[in-house]
Design an enzyme around this catalytic site. Structure first.
Site, PDB file in Angstrom:
ATOM      1  N   CYS A  69       2.208 -26.004 -63.044  1.00 31.34           N
ATOM      2  CA  CYS A  69       2.101 -26.401 -61.634  1.00 31.34           C
ATOM      3  C   CYS A  69       0.672 -26.378 -61.125  1.00 31.34           C
ATOM      4  O   CYS A  69       0.265 -27.248 -60.349  1.00 31.34           O
ATOM      5  CB  CYS A  69       2.990 -25.515 -60.769  1.00 31.34           C
ATOM      6  SG  CYS A  69       2.470 -23.779 -60.711  1.00 31.34           S
ATOM      7  N   HIS A 108       3.350 -20.237 -58.080  1.00 29.04           N
ATOM      8  CA  HIS A 108       3.632 -21.667 -57.973  1.00 29.04           C
ATOM      9  C   HIS A 108       2.683 -22.288 -56.965  1.00 29.04           C
ATOM     10  O   HIS A 108       2.383 -21.696 -55.923  1.00 29.04           O
ATOM     11  CB  HIS A 108       5.075 -21.934 -57.547  1.00 29.04           C
ATOM     12  CG  HIS A 108       5.414 -23.394 -57.589  1.00 29.04           C
ATOM     13  ND1 HIS A 108       5.551 -24.085 -58.770  1.00 29.04           N
ATOM     14  CD2 HIS A 108       5.595 -24.312 -56.594  1.00 29.04           C
ATOM     15  CE1 HIS A 108       5.821 -25.357 -58.520  1.00 29.04           C
ATOM     16  NE2 HIS A 108       5.843 -25.516 -57.203  1.00 29.04           N
ATOM     17  N   ASP A 123       5.364 -32.221 -54.617  1.00 34.61           N
ATOM     18  CA  ASP A 123       5.356 -31.377 -55.808  1.00 34.61           C
ATOM     19  C   ASP A 123       5.608 -32.228 -57.048  1.00 34.61           C
ATOM     20  O   ASP A 123       6.661 -32.844 -57.181  1.00 34.61           O
ATOM     21  CB  ASP A 123       6.430 -30.286 -55.702  1.00 34.61           C
ATOM     22  CG  ASP A 123       6.212 -29.151 -56.688  1.00 34.61           C
ATOM     23  OD1 ASP A 123       5.701 -29.415 -57.791  1.00 34.61           O
ATOM     24  OD2 ASP A 123       6.549 -28.001 -56.347  1.00 34.61           O
TER      25      ASP A 123
END
Length: 261
Positions: A69, A108, A123
């Site tokens: 991420c 994250h 995202d």
């Protein structure tokens, strides 16, 4: 158009006739998801890519790799900023559905986009759980081929907002829940490259990290998804699911062939 954007558009097969607008983002995010896999090769190989625009561009575009991420969403942030959107990065904590508990705190990364008086979350680095469109803070549900997504304002010790998912038939085999589930909690505090570096190092070094032990990779495809672990290679397509055993030493060859065709 900048050199970065020109190279990226060619890589993902995006042919803009005008500058990328907010309405173009679903198509743009979908094309990104088909090119950049979620994978932890750099972690296992102890290759700490600096969290800068130039270094991430070199890693993802020139060296043709994926990332986790903090790689994928930081790269998305740099791209959107270069296009001209008002964006910043934020920090969150994933909820582990199997263990019904929060995972490694604050590891994250996601992107927040401001458009006029509206706020959205983007995202492209949450495994294959990708909304493929900006998710509004209004609570409105966004649906994509991977499921439905929404944001709720809920105060937790991990942040004041939740990204929730209703995966429907798209649930991973390991997920046993039904209906809306917590994906992750997040804060709205903007973060910079120093925080990105700390997140990267926690993923590399912390014993609680789920990404520094065994190889893994996943990516959306035009008709489904592919998931590669140290033991199995699973393909989900419109015609069904196939699962092949991965023998010792085969992971790299399968990864290079299937994820960068």
């Amino acid at each position: 158009m900048t050199i970065l954007l020109d190279s990226l558009y060619k890589r993902i097969g995006y042919r803009p006739t005008k500058p990328v607008a907010f309405a173009d983002l679903p198509e743009f995010l979908s094309l990104l998801s088909l090119q950049f896999p979620f994978e932890n090769g750099a972690v296992l190989n102890k290759e700490r890519t600096p969290m800068t625009k130039n270094d991430l561009t070199d890693a993802l575009l020139n060296k043709k790799r994926g990332g986790l991420c903090y790689d994928l969403n930081a790269f998305l942030y740099y791209i959107l900023k270069e296009i001209g959107f008002s964006v910043h990065m934020v920090q969150g904590t994933v909820f582990n559905q199997q263990e019904r508990a929060w995972a490694q705190t604050g590891t994250h990364i996601a992107v927040i986009l401001q458009k006029a008086n509206e706020t959205y979350l983007l995202d492209t680095g949450f495994g294959i759980n990708l909304p493929l469109a900006p998710v509004p803070f209004s609570g409105e549900t966004v649906a994509s081929k991977t499921g439905a997504y929404r944001i709720r304002k809920v105060k937790t010790d991990k942040g004041d907002y939740l990204l929730e998912m209703d995966k429907g038939d798209y649930l991973l085999e390991m997920d046993k829940g039904e209906g809306w589930q917590t994906g992750y909690a997040f804060t709205m505090k903007p973060i910079d490259e120093k925080v990105l570096t700390k997140v990267r190092d926690a993923i590399f070094d912390d014993k609680a990290s789920p990404f520094n032990k065994h190889p893994l990779a996943s990516k959306l495809t035009k008709d489904g998804k592919i998931i590669l672990s140290k033991d199995h290679f699973t393909k989900h397509t419109e015609s069904g699911v196939t699962k092949e055993k991965v023998e010792d030493g085969e992971f790299a060859a399968i990864f290079n062939q299937a994820f960068f065709d």
